[in-house]
Motif scaffolding. Structure first.
Motif, PDB file in Angstrom:
ATOM      1  N   MET A   1     -41.567  20.609  26.008  1.00 15.28           N
ATOM      2  CA  MET A   1     -41.004  21.940  26.067  1.00 15.28           C
ATOM      3  C   MET A   1     -40.339  22.134  27.435  1.00 15.28           C
ATOM      4  SD  MET A   1     -42.869  25.652  25.853  1.00 15.28           S
ATOM      5  CE  MET A   1     -43.397  25.571  24.182  1.00 15.28           C
ATOM      6  N   ARG A   2     -39.172  22.736  27.398  1.00 12.06           N
ATOM      7  CA  ARG A   2     -38.454  23.009  28.651  1.00 12.06           C
ATOM      8  C   ARG A   2     -39.112  24.142  29.423  1.00 12.06           C
ATOM      9  NH1 ARG A   2     -32.218  23.636  27.112  1.00 12.06           N
ATOM     10  NH2 ARG A   2     -32.386  22.218  25.394  1.00 12.06           N
ATOM     11  N   PRO A   3     -39.102  24.044  30.746  1.00  6.96           N
ATOM     12  CA  PRO A   3     -39.649  25.162  31.531  1.00  6.96           C
ATOM     13  C   PRO A   3     -38.719  26.374  31.436  1.00  6.96           C
ATOM     14  CG  PRO A   3     -38.713  23.496  32.976  1.00  6.96           C
ATOM     15  CD  PRO A   3     -38.648  22.943  31.565  1.00  6.96           C
ATOM     16  N   ILE A   4     -39.290  27.535  31.482  1.00  5.88           N
ATOM     17  CA  ILE A   4     -38.507  28.778  31.450  1.00  5.88           C
ATOM     18  C   ILE A   4     -37.925  28.996  32.843  1.00  5.88           C
ATOM     19  CG2 ILE A   4     -38.619  31.268  31.144  1.00  5.88           C
ATOM     20  CD1 ILE A   4     -40.932  30.766  29.193  1.00  5.88           C
ATOM     21  N   PRO A   5     -36.601  29.176  32.929  1.00  5.88           N
ATOM     22  CA  PRO A   5     -36.008  29.370  34.254  1.00  5.88           C
ATOM     23  C   PRO A   5     -36.468  30.680  34.876  1.00  5.88           C
ATOM     24  CG  PRO A   5     -34.353  29.572  32.519  1.00  5.88           C
ATOM     25  CD  PRO A   5     -35.633  29.214  31.858  1.00  5.88           C
TER      26      PRO A   5
END
Length: 165
Positions: A1-5
């Motif tokens: 999962m991509r980190p939330i900016p």
């Protein structure tokens, strides 16, 4: 999962401010120029009056931002946004000229804001009625003002396109 900016208020404001002139242009582009010169009812401004107002407000906001960015003890000149007289009388300027002028003023403003570092965004100027105002406060106010007029401009242009349909 991509980190939330991370949310970056300054980057978001700069993006929104850059897009305002293009959004305004897109709204008026399809409208009949004669419709842009008249109000949809007696209680509202025409698109041309709105664009003129946006130009005059942009000049004042840029003045505030430059004052705060350059002066250590900045004093902000108050103004009444609803009663600013246009620099050029409305009968001597076209709607698209006003749009171009607003675009140039907004570009100047965005370049000024881009040039500031983190410390500069927190610098304040003293407004005689509103108290201390930071550059970030003013940028937020500008964005809110933009949104209000984009909505008003859209409503005005939609009114005339519905009438002519």
């Amino acid at each position: 999962m991509r980190p939330i900016p991370q949310y970056d208020a300054k980057a978001w404001l700069l993006k929104a401010m850059r897009e305002t002139a293009r959004a305004m242009e897109a709204i008026i582009w399809e409208a009949d120029e004669a419709d842009l010169e008249r109000a949809s009812n007696d209680d509202e401004w025409s698109a041309k009056q709105q664009l003129s107002h946006m130009c005059e407000m942009e000049r004042r906001y840029i003045g505030w931002l430059e004052c705060i960015a350059r002066e250590d003890d900045a004093r902000l000149k108050p103004f009444d946004g609803d009663s600013i007289e246009p620099e050029v009388p409305l009968d001597r300027v076209g709607v698209y000229e006003l749009m171009e002028e607003f675009g140039a003023l907004r570009q100047q403003c965005v370049y000024l804001l881009w040039s500031l570092d983190e410390y500069d965004w927190e610098r304040t100027g003293e407004h005689p009625y509103l108290g201390p105002r930071s550059i970030l406060d003013i940028a937020r106010e500008m964005n809110e003002h933009d949104l209000a007029h984009l909505w008003q401009l859209r409503r005005t242009c939609d009114h005339f396109s519905a009438v002519s349909a």
